[in-house]
Design an enzyme around this catalytic site. Sequence first.
Site, mmCIF file in Angstrom:
data_model
loop_
_atom_site.group_PDB
_atom_site.id
_atom_site.type_symbol
_atom_site.label_atom_id
_atom_site.label_comp_id
_atom_site.label_asym_id
_atom_site.label_seq_id
_atom_site.Cartn_x
_atom_site.Cartn_y
_atom_site.Cartn_z
ATOM 1 C CE LYS B 80 39.354 36.867 41.378
ATOM 2 N NZ LYS B 80 40.351 37.900 41.014
ATOM 3 C CB SER B 155 38.238 41.222 41.185
ATOM 4 O OG SER B 155 39.370 40.468 40.776
ATOM 5 C CB SER B 179 42.308 41.537 41.288
ATOM 6 O OG SER B 179 41.420 42.415 40.640
#
Lengths: 40, 492
Positions: B80, B155, B179
């Site tokens: 990420k 997210s 997330s």
Amino acid sequence: MVNAHRPDRVEETLDREEVLAQAPEREGPYFRVPPYLEQE
Amino acid sequence: VSDPADLTIAAAGAALRSGALTSVGLLEAVRRRASMTEANLHAFLTLDPEGAAGSARDADAAFARGEDRGPLQGIPIAVKDNLVTRGIETTAGSRILAGWVPPYDATVVERLAAAGAVMVGKTNLDEFAMGSSTENSAYGPTRNPWNPDMVPGGSSGGSAAAVSVGSALGALGSDTGGSIRQPAALTGIVGMKPTYGLVSRYGLIAFASSLDQIGPLTRTVQDAVTMFEAIAGHDPSDATSYRGEVPEVRSGLDRGPEGLRVGVLTELSGEGNQPAVLEAFQRTVDALERAGATVRPMSLPACAEALNAYYLIAPAECSANLARFDGVRYGPRLDGDTVERMMAATRRDGFGPEVTRRILLGTYALSAGYYEAFYGQAQKVRTLVIEDFRRAYREVDVLVSPTSPTTAFGVGEKVDDPLTMYLNDVATVPTNLAGDPAISVPAGLDDAGLPIGFQILAPALGEAALFRAAAAVERLVGFDARPALATSEGAA
């Protein structure tokens, strides 16, 4: 309860040139910023 | 499985060790998958083809020498983009960090490299991990591999989409209020948030420091264990890092659910969930009970208030954490005749609307005169949530609920309605407030063919029970569907 602080030892730090290379503006070994106070 | 991009980490590891596959070949397969799907998905912000090729060649050379650093050696993993990577642009999905090339690696990135993993690239996210759909990225949304008209959740939507479609065999995400788990649920994969402190946050661009935790997104529970084992453990660079032993989790994976005490979290498992989500949830709970688990309803009243507390605490912490983005040390700068005007202009231009909203909300909640009414009250609710969980875990080993009240929703459907968007996190935020571990495991598909997630929660350092229950659910559900975009017809 135990203290979560790590020992106060000098370790390798980030390279100054490498860090300053990321700055939008620099002057020598410093980050350069506009004046803090309004110009008269 | 004909295409190596569809292999699990465990199966790919076996193929690498038998000589049936090379790491270079495996990397080519996931890159081929990415090149077929990225135009539709946009799971990645940055790819690192040269670095990945070098790591894959190193892994093959290590295998040839008989060196084996463990189950991640030679495995393509995505990271990420709020985890810093030395020499590779890291933006956290924000314009305010456009072009920033970090001078160091996050601890988790170092640990994956030390385990021989091949880092393929940096995945898309809601700006600074603030969102539940990956639509808040300054670089455009990521889409869902099961249906590109839908969001992948967020997210960590880029990480979830990449693993789901086969552009990586595993990925790292971060979970502040769900997330990792919610995008895993919406893309039909496994997503796990470890106990707060078990995984170092050093090099994770902070959103809400008392809630943030890094964890794996994978296609199977066993693969999640493999990544968890690689990244967990004390790190002196993170003052909140846990100093004790990491729980041993692998030996319990085959134990099955017999005798496991399961609590159905009533506040999160009824009204408010889409009917198909509730059906899949109930089916899975029934299967657990038939397989020998003891199932009982458990009421945790404070969980009903957790979302409200979360949306004060997380913005409060974010307003402090994001003060460092000032146009002085890194990222772009807008001109101003004083430093204050320069910073204001830079921040106004650099932050997107959701990040701005949360900074304002957090600043307000922390301001003199309102602190006790908002932030102080929220912290009290947080204590009630922690006490509710503590009481529950005296009677059960794990708690369960749907991961997300709905399956994937349409791109653009909720962007103008932040409160509706926040409701996505209703089932995932309580465990962040408590600091406990949690996991989402696929539980089936709805009528539209979109994945449904089953959430399991456990007490702090209860990862053994968590993974044991997750492995049991995985076996009972037998989820083996693959997203449309992962097949050649879907990708064409």
